[in-house]
Motif scaffolding. Structure first.
Motif, PDB file in Angstrom:
ATOM      1  N   TYR A  72       1.017  -1.244  -0.015  1.00 27.77           N
ATOM      2  CA  TYR A  72       0.160   0.005  -0.093  1.00 27.77           C
ATOM      3  C   TYR A  72       0.870   1.288   0.022  1.00 27.77           C
ATOM      4  CZ  TYR A  72      -4.091  -2.933   0.349  1.00 27.77           C
ATOM      5  OH  TYR A  72      -4.815  -3.961   0.302  1.00 27.77           O
ATOM      6  N   LEU A  73       0.793   2.152  -1.077  1.00 30.15           N
ATOM      7  CA  LEU A  73       1.690   3.037  -1.455  1.00 30.15           C
ATOM      8  C   LEU A  73       1.797   4.216  -0.808  1.00 30.15           C
ATOM      9  CD1 LEU A  73       2.402   2.017  -5.124  1.00 30.15           C
ATOM     10  CD2 LEU A  73       3.374   0.945  -3.133  1.00 30.15           C
ATOM     11  N   GLY A  74       0.563   4.812  -0.150  1.00 34.09           N
ATOM     12  CA  GLY A  74       0.280   6.076   0.166  1.00 34.09           C
ATOM     13  C   GLY A  74      -0.151   6.892  -1.169  1.00 34.09           C
ATOM     14  N   GLY A  75      -0.047   8.205  -1.000  1.00 32.58           N
ATOM     15  CA  GLY A  75       0.052   9.237  -1.994  1.00 32.58           C
ATOM     16  C   GLY A  75      -1.126   9.004  -2.977  1.00 32.58           C
ATOM     17  N   ASP A  76      -1.032   8.797  -4.218  1.00 30.14           N
ATOM     18  CA  ASP A  76      -2.077   8.457  -5.070  1.00 30.14           C
ATOM     19  C   ASP A  76      -2.639   6.976  -5.063  1.00 30.14           C
ATOM     20  OD1 ASP A  76      -1.465  10.634  -6.407  1.00 30.14           O
ATOM     21  OD2 ASP A  76      -0.089   9.949  -7.691  1.00 30.14           O
ATOM     22  N   ALA A  88       7.005   0.773   5.645  1.00 26.11           N
ATOM     23  CA  ALA A  88       8.346   0.820   4.816  1.00 26.11           C
ATOM     24  C   ALA A  88       8.257   2.323   4.730  1.00 26.11           C
ATOM     25  CB  ALA A  88       7.919   0.171   3.622  1.00 26.11           C
ATOM     26  N   GLU A  89       9.404   2.598   3.696  1.00 25.27           N
ATOM     27  CA  GLU A  89       9.771   4.244   3.247  1.00 25.27           C
ATOM     28  C   GLU A  89      10.446   4.829   4.226  1.00 25.27           C
ATOM     29  OE1 GLU A  89       9.394   4.691   0.084  1.00 25.27           O
ATOM     30  OE2 GLU A  89       7.919   3.325  -0.615  1.00 25.27           O
ATOM     31  N   PRO A  90      11.401   5.880   3.829  1.00 27.98           N
ATOM     32  CA  PRO A  90      11.808   6.655   4.837  1.00 27.98           C
ATOM     33  C   PRO A  90      10.753   7.326   5.730  1.00 27.98           C
ATOM     34  CG  PRO A  90      13.017   6.973   2.825  1.00 27.98           C
ATOM     35  CD  PRO A  90      11.859   6.207   2.457  1.00 27.98           C
ATOM     36  N   ALA A  91      11.140   7.896   6.938  1.00 25.28           N
ATOM     37  CA  ALA A  91      10.307   8.620   7.739  1.00 25.28           C
ATOM     38  C   ALA A  91       9.837   9.651   6.993  1.00 25.28           C
ATOM     39  CB  ALA A  91      11.004   9.154   9.229  1.00 25.28           C
ATOM     40  N   GLY A  92       8.512  10.388   7.190  1.00 27.70           N
ATOM     41  CA  GLY A  92       7.911  10.957   6.352  1.00 27.70           C
ATOM     42  C   GLY A  92       7.108  10.795   5.242  1.00 27.70           C
ATOM     43  N   LYS A  93       7.398   9.666   4.505  1.00 28.11           N
ATOM     44  CA  LYS A  93       6.847   9.130   3.220  1.00 28.11           C
ATOM     45  C   LYS A  93       5.886   7.790   3.598  1.00 28.11           C
ATOM     46  CE  LYS A  93       7.568   7.802  -1.333  1.00 28.11           C
ATOM     47  NZ  LYS A  93       8.541   7.250  -2.444  1.00 28.11           N
ATOM     48  N   ALA A  94       4.578   7.910   3.227  1.00 34.18           N
ATOM     49  CA  ALA A  94       3.883   6.856   3.663  1.00 34.18           C
ATOM     50  C   ALA A  94       4.165   5.623   2.837  1.00 34.18           C
ATOM     51  CB  ALA A  94       2.566   7.408   3.572  1.00 34.18           C
ATOM     52  N   GLY A  95       3.811   4.641   3.302  1.00 39.71           N
ATOM     53  CA  GLY A  95       3.790   3.259   2.730  1.00 39.71           C
ATOM     54  C   GLY A  95       3.962   1.862   3.653  1.00 39.71           C
ATOM     55  N   CYS A  96       3.242   1.052   3.415  1.00 35.78           N
ATOM     56  CA  CYS A  96       2.995  -0.014   4.453  1.00 35.78           C
ATOM     57  C   CYS A  96       2.679  -1.384   3.599  1.00 35.78           C
ATOM     58  CB  CYS A  96       2.269   0.173   5.575  1.00 35.78           C
ATOM     59  SG  CYS A  96       0.382   0.413   5.086  1.00 35.78           S
TER      60      CYS A  96
END
Length: 191
Positions: free
Chosen positions: A49-53, A93-101
């Motif tokens: 699940y990528l966040g953003g779009d 996942a992803e660096p802190a501040g960027k959404a992803g799980c």
């Protein structure tokens, strides 16, 4: 296999593993071992699940009280309640501040089966204990109380085999969602 044997044959996955693209983390979690409180299972199915779009992601609307862990440092658990009855485990996942799980969708139990059967009395076979995201959290004893937990230390961790076997993946669209449902972000261990 006992937990002691598992710990001898594997090591805890470090934070740097999670500090990469969500899709890459989701692919490479397949074949790792989720361990918690004396029980463990081989991860055999994940979804990114990528966040953003990615409108199927809880983080698509931005930071909220519920989703702030997804935007935090990688290598933490995001546990949420669904359908008024199940809890689901995601790994950030992803660096802190960027959404992803990454949603952990299914496990093959390898340690603590007796405990898992006690927690999931409806399961008739070992293959049924953790064959879905809600089933695996019940079998593993994972609840919303684990939300935000660091999975690189403590009682809830992901382990990597010291002699990791090659894994073949099947890639499909995610299941059980209506938004961005055709994106090929589900990763299943081929058997």
């Amino acid at each position: 296999m006992t937990m002691q044997e598992l710990e001898t044959r594997s090591g805890i996955v470090p934070r740097s593993f999670y500090e990469r693209s969500t899709e890459q983390v989701a692919r490479e979690l397949v074949g790792k071992v989720l361990a918690h409180g004396g029980v463990a299972g081989l991860i055999v199915e994940t979804e990114a699940y990528l966040g953003g779009d990615d409108l199927a992601s809880h983080s698509a609307r931005g930071v909220t009280a519920r989703t702030k862990v997804i935007f935090g440092p990688p290598g933490h658990a995001y546990v949420y309640f669904i359908y008024g009855m199940y809890e689901c485990l995601n790994l950030v996942a992803e660096p802190a501040g960027k959404a992803g799980c990454v949603l952990i969708r299914a496990l093959d139990p390898i340690c603590g089966l007796e405990t898992m059967f006690r927690r999931r009395p409806a399961a008739r076979k070992a293959e049924d204990l953790a064959s879905g995201p809600g089933k695996l959290t019940l079998a593993m004893g994972i609840t919303r109380a684990h939300n935000g937990r660091d999975v690189t230390r403590g009682s809830l961790v992901v382990r990597k085999w010291r002699d990791e076997p090659a894994i073949e993946l099947e890639v499909t669209p995610r299941v059980g969602i209506t938004k961005c449902a055709d994106w090929p972000l589900r990763f299943v261990m081929k058997r």
